[in-house]
Scaffold this motif. Sequence first.
Motif, mmCIF file in Angstrom:
data_model
loop_
_atom_site.group_PDB
_atom_site.id
_atom_site.type_symbol
_atom_site.label_atom_id
_atom_site.label_comp_id
_atom_site.label_asym_id
_atom_site.label_seq_id
_atom_site.Cartn_x
_atom_site.Cartn_y
_atom_site.Cartn_z
ATOM 1 N N PRO A 207 36.036 73.869 -3.467
ATOM 2 C CA PRO A 207 36.814 72.619 -3.501
ATOM 3 C C PRO A 207 36.544 71.754 -2.273
ATOM 4 C CG PRO A 207 38.174 74.500 -4.076
ATOM 5 C CD PRO A 207 36.868 75.053 -3.602
ATOM 6 N N HIS A 208 36.479 70.484 -2.477
ATOM 7 C CA HIS A 208 36.241 69.558 -1.374
ATOM 8 C C HIS A 208 37.542 69.271 -0.622
ATOM 9 C CE1 HIS A 208 38.095 66.581 -3.924
ATOM 10 N NE2 HIS A 208 37.192 66.778 -4.844
ATOM 11 N N ALA A 209 37.410 68.465 0.414
ATOM 12 C CA ALA A 209 38.527 68.244 1.341
ATOM 13 C C ALA A 209 39.285 66.959 1.060
ATOM 14 C CB ALA A 209 37.994 68.237 2.771
ATOM 15 N N LEU A 210 39.195 66.444 -0.153
ATOM 16 C CA LEU A 210 39.731 65.127 -0.465
ATOM 17 C C LEU A 210 41.227 65.003 -0.189
ATOM 18 C CD1 LEU A 210 39.274 62.329 -1.648
ATOM 19 C CD2 LEU A 210 39.576 63.300 -3.919
ATOM 20 N N HIS A 211 42.003 65.987 -0.602
ATOM 21 C CA HIS A 211 43.461 65.891 -0.484
ATOM 22 C C HIS A 211 44.014 66.710 0.684
ATOM 23 C CE1 HIS A 211 43.784 63.738 -4.296
ATOM 24 N NE2 HIS A 211 42.921 64.598 -4.786
ATOM 25 N N LYS A 212 43.141 67.285 1.477
ATOM 26 C CA LYS A 212 43.595 68.101 2.599
ATOM 27 C C LYS A 212 43.706 67.251 3.862
ATOM 28 C CE LYS A 212 41.410 72.306 0.830
ATOM 29 N NZ LYS A 212 40.406 73.364 1.117
ATOM 30 N N PRO A 213 44.709 67.514 4.692
ATOM 31 C CA PRO A 213 44.809 66.782 5.967
ATOM 32 C C PRO A 213 43.570 67.008 6.824
ATOM 33 C CG PRO A 213 46.829 67.989 5.508
ATOM 34 C CD PRO A 213 45.823 68.461 4.509
ATOM 35 N N VAL A 214 43.233 66.008 7.584
ATOM 36 C CA VAL A 214 42.074 66.102 8.466
ATOM 37 C C VAL A 214 42.467 66.849 9.737
ATOM 38 C CG1 VAL A 214 40.355 64.806 9.770
ATOM 39 C CG2 VAL A 214 41.149 63.956 7.565
ATOM 40 N N GLY A 215 41.770 67.947 9.997
ATOM 41 C CA GLY A 215 42.059 68.727 11.194
ATOM 42 C C GLY A 215 43.514 69.156 11.261
ATOM 43 N N SER A 216 44.145 68.886 12.368
ATOM 44 C CA SER A 216 45.553 69.255 12.559
ATOM 45 C C SER A 216 46.487 68.066 12.361
ATOM 46 C CB SER A 216 45.741 69.824 13.970
ATOM 47 O OG SER A 216 45.431 68.827 14.941
ATOM 48 N N SER A 217 45.954 66.969 11.793
ATOM 49 C CA SER A 217 46.751 65.752 11.645
ATOM 50 C C SER A 217 47.436 65.701 10.285
ATOM 51 C CB SER A 217 45.849 64.519 11.797
ATOM 52 O OG SER A 217 45.019 64.367 10.652
ATOM 53 N N ASN A 218 48.191 64.624 10.062
ATOM 54 C CA ASN A 218 48.773 64.381 8.739
ATOM 55 C C ASN A 218 47.989 63.303 7.979
ATOM 56 O OD1 ASN A 218 49.515 62.198 10.312
ATOM 57 N ND2 ASN A 218 51.613 62.071 9.506
ATOM 58 N N LEU A 219 46.770 63.021 8.418
ATOM 59 C CA LEU A 219 45.918 62.033 7.760
ATOM 60 C C LEU A 219 45.241 62.648 6.537
ATOM 61 C CD1 LEU A 219 44.211 60.501 10.917
ATOM 62 C CD2 LEU A 219 45.918 59.381 9.471
ATOM 63 N N ILE A 220 45.342 61.976 5.389
ATOM 64 C CA ILE A 220 44.732 62.441 4.150
ATOM 65 C C ILE A 220 43.580 61.501 3.799
ATOM 66 C CG2 ILE A 220 45.135 63.059 1.744
ATOM 67 C CD1 ILE A 220 46.804 64.685 3.676
ATOM 68 N N PRO A 221 42.341 61.991 3.666
ATOM 69 C CA PRO A 221 41.199 61.110 3.401
ATOM 70 C C PRO A 221 41.371 60.214 2.185
ATOM 71 C CG PRO A 221 40.425 63.296 3.997
ATOM 72 C CD PRO A 221 41.913 63.388 3.876
ATOM 73 N N VAL A 222 41.994 60.728 1.122
ATOM 74 C CA VAL A 222 42.130 59.960 -0.111
ATOM 75 C C VAL A 222 42.976 58.703 0.087
ATOM 76 C CG1 VAL A 222 44.205 61.103 -0.974
ATOM 77 C CG2 VAL A 222 42.538 60.206 -2.604
ATOM 78 N N GLN A 223 43.762 58.660 1.158
ATOM 79 C CA GLN A 223 44.658 57.530 1.401
ATOM 80 C C GLN A 223 44.046 56.447 2.282
ATOM 81 O OE1 GLN A 223 48.106 59.446 3.089
ATOM 82 N NE2 GLN A 223 48.698 60.423 1.165
ATOM 83 N N LEU A 224 42.853 56.689 2.793
ATOM 84 C CA LEU A 224 42.235 55.756 3.739
ATOM 85 C C LEU A 224 41.236 54.841 3.036
ATOM 86 C CD1 LEU A 224 41.588 58.222 6.690
ATOM 87 C CD2 LEU A 224 43.499 56.643 6.410
ATOM 88 N N ARG A 225 41.426 53.536 3.196
ATOM 89 C CA ARG A 225 40.535 52.560 2.573
ATOM 90 C C ARG A 225 39.584 51.988 3.615
ATOM 91 N NH1 ARG A 225 42.349 51.394 -2.436
ATOM 92 N NH2 ARG A 225 41.233 49.422 -2.566
ATOM 93 N N TYR A 226 38.463 51.474 3.134
ATOM 94 C CA TYR A 226 37.446 50.964 4.055
ATOM 95 C C TYR A 226 36.576 49.941 3.344
ATOM 96 C CZ TYR A 226 34.634 54.318 1.429
ATOM 97 O OH TYR A 226 34.017 55.013 0.427
ATOM 98 N N GLU A 227 35.862 49.144 4.123
ATOM 99 C CA GLU A 227 34.897 48.211 3.555
ATOM 100 C C GLU A 227 33.532 48.491 4.161
ATOM 101 O OE1 GLU A 227 35.025 44.188 6.020
ATOM 102 O OE2 GLU A 227 36.868 44.513 4.862
ATOM 103 N N LEU A 228 32.499 47.905 3.555
ATOM 104 C CA LEU A 228 31.124 48.201 3.955
ATOM 105 C C LEU A 228 30.373 46.951 4.393
ATOM 106 C CD1 LEU A 228 30.303 50.699 1.039
ATOM 107 C CD2 LEU A 228 30.931 51.272 3.385
ATOM 108 N N SER A 229 31.105 45.934 4.854
ATOM 109 C CA SER A 229 30.469 44.671 5.223
ATOM 110 C C SER A 229 29.593 44.791 6.464
ATOM 111 C CB SER A 229 31.535 43.592 5.444
ATOM 112 O OG SER A 229 32.454 43.997 6.447
ATOM 113 N N ALA A 230 29.761 45.854 7.245
ATOM 114 C CA ALA A 230 28.944 46.023 8.450
ATOM 115 C C ALA A 230 27.520 46.447 8.124
ATOM 116 C CB ALA A 230 29.589 47.055 9.377
#
Length: 509
Positions: A207-230
């Motif tokens: 299973p991938h890490a999509l819904h798991k918190p990153v490291g010891s934080s409460n950050l969830i990758p699936v909840q983070l949005r981004y753009e690619l204009s750079a």
Amino acid sequence: MSNYQLHANETSISIPRIITVDGVSYYEILVKCGQVMWTVNHRFRDFADLHDRLVSERGVSKDKLPPKKVLGNKSPTFLKKRQEALEQYLKEMLIFLKVTMPREFVEFLDFHRYDIIFLVQHLASSLFLRGDAFLAKSKKYGFSVLELHAISERMKIPCPPTEAACSNYNFSHILDFCAQLETIIVLPTKNSLPTILYDDDTDKYIPHALHKPVGSSNLIPVQLRYELSAFKVLRNLIIYGVPTENIQNVGALRETLSRIEVYKSETKQICQIALCDNVHKDAAEEELDKSKQWKTLRHAVFKENQLTAIDRTIRLFPSLKDLVLDKNKLESIAHLSHLNNLQMLSLRCNRIAQCTDWHVQLGNLVSLNLSQNRIRLLEGLAKLYSLVNLDLSCNLIDDINEIDYIGNLPLLENLRLMGNPVAGGVDYRARVLSRFGDRLQEIYLDNEKGNQTEYDMALVLSALRISAQKSHRKLHNLLDPGSGGTSEVADDAADGAATSSTGHGTEGR
């Protein structure tokens, strides 16, 4: 992600407990910055090293840190007092260093892992030192969702004081690097690639890490949005285990991208990719907006997702040449007739049982992979006249007469049937090759051409079958002058007669 620049007054540090591992005491530090929190564990020795650097480089008073103690330093009472003293020390340092936030303090508390500003500065410093050397070797780079989110958010805010104080941390190092990349890989976390890749040989899924918190934080990758204009010259976008809907403002990518790959993203509809930056997903509208077309996209790999159908937004990829939809949940195809340039289609490991009139949708197809599906009948492939490569391995084909439907395809050269019930029959290879008539020596069956013995037997089988068919037609016409045609019974009889005449018994080759 946290943003210390905006939430400095909402940032707190505490040491809620002590963790003992192999007789060594670690102080668990809880950092809260706005709504984001994480923990980091350090020994007293780490505190001492940090303090020495702060004293020598930042002018911190030497007596701020609790003193070392050699005897009795493992007693619960002593550890409890030291825990409280270290917590007070960190709180005082946070106040004292609030304006400058020196790098040693930032990294001690892991701000460079979870905070937008400090993560970007950490990445900028790394690229300042190694970016040019990396680009000289490759124009390909893997980013975590955290990094892309941080870069996107950093583009929206002014230059922070901590960045202006050191040229290594200048955001321009990241922008220059990104502007030269041709391929990027998007990952849930920086170290998640080995847990996402699929091993085709062992069929092992981690299973991938999509819904798991990153490291010891409460950050969830699936909840983070981004753009690619750079990314100004991006040609290839590869996404592992991250929702495509997390992408904002696709913009110029629709004009420049030539390849997109999406793996293990839990995507259920093509529109989640084709209209990834459109919240309303106007797939149901009568006319698709042509401004949303991916005009230069030639290659698309949507593998190991949850696709159940090919919706009409596939039309937004009008220049597509290769389409891979392996390991999804598809039972049929649709809307592919609009892809006039499509030459290769892979549908391996789906749930397809019927191929009715596929030539209507796949008129110009050169390669088709249907391995590991549920196919028994091949009539629906009979008019794919441009087909050169056909993989039907590991299906349910059990009747040798089904090969007749593809035996007349004029350009077919490579055919795979291994793993079907028909492949376990007596003289299987010769019987299959006999269905290709004069072209039998042009066919690679299961990745290899036939040998002379197989060719000889195939010619005998073909001749006997033709003779049996003619005899049957004559007899049938005498009995019923108004009808005609061939018979599967005659075909089977011809194959049986040829097998007997060549001296082979019931054992397979």
